[in-house]
Scaffold this active site. Structure first.
Site, PDB file in Angstrom:
ATOM      1  N   GLY A 177      14.068  13.940  12.012  1.00  0.00           N
ATOM      2  CA  GLY A 177      12.874  14.051  11.178  1.00  0.00           C
ATOM      3  C   GLY A 177      11.659  14.291  12.044  1.00  0.00           C
ATOM      4  O   GLY A 177      11.733  14.278  13.276  1.00  0.00           O
ATOM      5  N   GLY A 178      10.529  14.499  11.395  1.00  0.00           N
ATOM      6  CA  GLY A 178       9.286  14.735  12.119  1.00  0.00           C
ATOM      7  C   GLY A 178       8.630  13.433  12.550  1.00  0.00           C
ATOM      8  O   GLY A 178       9.129  12.335  12.305  1.00  0.00           O
TER       9      GLY A 178
ATOM     10  N   SER B  44       7.853  10.104  10.257  1.00  0.00           N
ATOM     11  CA  SER B  44       8.563  10.357   9.002  1.00  0.00           C
ATOM     12  C   SER B  44       9.293   9.129   8.492  1.00  0.00           C
ATOM     13  O   SER B  44       9.705   9.072   7.337  1.00  0.00           O
ATOM     14  CB  SER B  44       9.568  11.491   9.195  1.00  0.00           C
ATOM     15  OG  SER B  44      10.532  11.132  10.176  1.00  0.00           O
ATOM     16  N   GLY B  45       9.487   8.123   9.353  1.00  0.00           N
ATOM     17  CA  GLY B  45      10.252   6.933   8.981  1.00  0.00           C
ATOM     18  C   GLY B  45      11.667   6.955   9.509  1.00  0.00           C
ATOM     19  O   GLY B  45      12.495   6.136   9.105  1.00  0.00           O
TER      20      GLY B  45
ATOM     21  N   HIS C  40       7.752  -1.464  17.605  1.00  0.00           N
ATOM     22  CA  HIS C  40       9.206  -1.312  17.467  1.00  0.00           C
ATOM     23  C   HIS C  40       9.920  -2.627  17.756  1.00  0.00           C
ATOM     24  O   HIS C  40      10.836  -3.028  17.036  1.00  0.00           O
ATOM     25  CB  HIS C  40       9.715  -0.228  18.423  1.00  0.00           C
ATOM     26  CG  HIS C  40       9.587   1.162  17.876  1.00  0.00           C
ATOM     27  ND1 HIS C  40      10.666   1.893  17.461  1.00  0.00           N
ATOM     28  CD2 HIS C  40       8.496   1.944  17.655  1.00  0.00           C
ATOM     29  CE1 HIS C  40      10.263   3.076  17.024  1.00  0.00           C
ATOM     30  NE2 HIS C  40       8.951   3.135  17.129  1.00  0.00           N
ATOM     31  N   ARG C  41       9.523  -3.306  18.817  1.00  0.00           N
ATOM     32  CA  ARG C  41      10.197  -4.554  19.199  1.00  0.00           C
ATOM     33  C   ARG C  41      10.024  -5.630  18.138  1.00  0.00           C
ATOM     34  O   ARG C  41      10.955  -6.365  17.826  1.00  0.00           O
ATOM     35  CB  ARG C  41       9.643  -5.044  20.543  1.00  0.00           C
ATOM     36  CG  ARG C  41      10.195  -4.268  21.736  1.00  0.00           C
ATOM     37  CD  ARG C  41       9.571  -4.736  23.021  1.00  0.00           C
ATOM     38  NE  ARG C  41      10.165  -4.084  24.178  1.00  0.00           N
ATOM     39  CZ  ARG C  41       9.575  -3.972  25.346  1.00  0.00           C
ATOM     40  NH1 ARG C  41       8.360  -4.473  25.525  1.00  0.00           N
ATOM     41  NH2 ARG C  41      10.180  -3.368  26.349  1.00  0.00           N
TER      42      ARG C  41
END
Length: 400
Positions: free
Chosen positions: A229-230, A233-234, A271-272
């Site tokens: 995905g871009g 985008s998830g 992210h973590r």
């Protein structure tokens, strides 16, 4: 043991009254859900909900034979009127066992949130575990003697509950996992089925009758998945969702650290914080070694950063170096990675970026990266049972 789901929704049902959200607007027909309640062998009712008598009748059952009504969680709002002929509703204290005249044994399982889970054993030994909304078992033993035949739980709201049960082998390959307490944060229709199947679970319509311990078709569990995905985008969230019911996951961060780059450090921190605490992180681009080794599932994020590192190693950004052997060296390294994906025995979800759909890069090096990422994505996807494209947070299945 026969289980009839009189309802499969959250305590407020789905759609929620007077809620204008998109999920509630599309919750019609088979996707409309009353509050979750379970009728077991027409003798035991778990959770008393409004309209239980009519729900049972629509499913071809009667509550006249119910000998015990047990509640799993505090019920907000006005009290539910007890239908005529039913015994008073109650709860079993944590850890205690109740034996019914029908021969069923019910053990109360402690939760990490308000409520009580119930382990129900039939007269002939089938075992069912039912968990309340928003709850996961607390204080589980190191290992269960035998996996449950069926687990009915809040899989969307508490995927870690399934992960905990898998960790102690309470959920095994033959355990049927049914998602209930479905609220308007659950995606509608086929998207819900796809997301649950990634964790080995499924949802069923209200009124469905299941046989605990009977044959059931196991959900398709792809062992290798590519999510593309871009930007924003998830796709990373989608990849993480696919492994959130596993007790152990190795998160492979191919980006590594960038000294002095505060914005990059903040991205990594987000992210973590999103990952379950039990997941282990490895910052490396040596993917072949991980894919060839045995171990828990891998989440690789992402292939575009892996390719950046691979191109750095062969000085692919320089035209002369590229023509003088860099191209050949990169293709060899890419082929080695693709072969490792083909041969791996581990469950793996990989994330990549979809480039080349817009502006053509202004430099030869930029065009080179775009082209090589497109080739890598195509070769990698060929080796995966499932390929997903994420656009605006919506996952589209390209394969699988």
């Amino acid at each position: 043991m026969e289980l009839t789901l009189l309802g499969t929704g959250a305590p407020d049902g789905l759609p929620r009254p007077d809620c204008p959200c998109a999920a509630c607007a599309t919750a019609r027909g088979a996707w409309a859900r009353a509050a979750t309640a379970l009728l077991i062998d027409d003798a035991l009712l778990l959770d008393l909900t409004p309209g239980a008598v009519f729900a049972a009748a629509r499913a071809g059952h009667s509550l006249t034979g119910v000998r015990q009504v047990l509640l799993t969680h505090p019920h907000d709002g006005p009290a539910v009127e007890l239908p005529a002929g039913l015994p008073p509703a109650g709860r079993v204290p944590d850890g205690q066992v109740l034996t019914l005249i029908s021969g069923h044994r019910v053990r109360a399982v402690p939760m990490d949130a308000p409520g009580t889970g119930y382990e129900v054993t039939s007269p002939v030994g089938e075992r069912l575990l039912y968990l309340p909304p928003g709850g996961a078992p607390a204080g589980l033993a190191d290992r269960m003697a035998e996996p449950y035949d069926m687990v009915v739980a809040d899989v969307v709201g508490r995927p870690d509950a399934v992960a905990r049960l898998r960790a102690v082998e309470a959920v095994g390959p033959a355990t049927e996992v049914i998602a209930v307490h479905l609220d308007h944060d659950a995606p509608p229709g086929p998207e819900l089925d796809r997301r649950l199947a990634a964790g080995g679970a499924r949802a069923v319509p209200d009124g469905t009758t299941l046989t605990v311990g009977g044959y059931h078709a196991e959900p398709f569990l792809p062992r290798r998945t590519l999510v593309t995905g871009g930007a924003r985008s998830g796709k990373s969230v989608e990849a993480e969702r696919r492994l959130e019911t596993y007790p152990e996951v190795v998160y492979v961060a191919t980006g590594g650290g960038r000294a002095g780059d505060a914005e990059w450090a903040a991205r990594i921190g987000v992210h973590r914080e999103r990952r379950p605490a039990a997941w282990r992180t490895e910052e490396t681009c040596e993917l072949v070694e991980l894919l060839e080794a045995d171990g828990p599932p891998l989440l690789i994020d992402c292939l575009s950063l892996w390719l950046t590192d691979a191109m750095d190693r062969v000085d692919a950004w320089d035209d002369a170096a590229w023509a003088g052997g860099g191209e050949r060296a990169l293709r060899e390294r890419t082929a080695e990675l693709v072969a490792a994906v083909r041969g791996t025995r581990r469950t793996m979800v990989a994330v990549t970026n979809e480039t080349g759909s817009g502006v053509v890069p202004a430099t030869a090096a930029g065009r080179r990266f775009r082209d090589e990422l497109g080739r890598l994505n195509a070769a990698f996807a060929d080796e995966c049972e499932q390929v997903l494209l994420v656009v605006a947070g919506q996952a589209l299945t390209l394969r699988g």
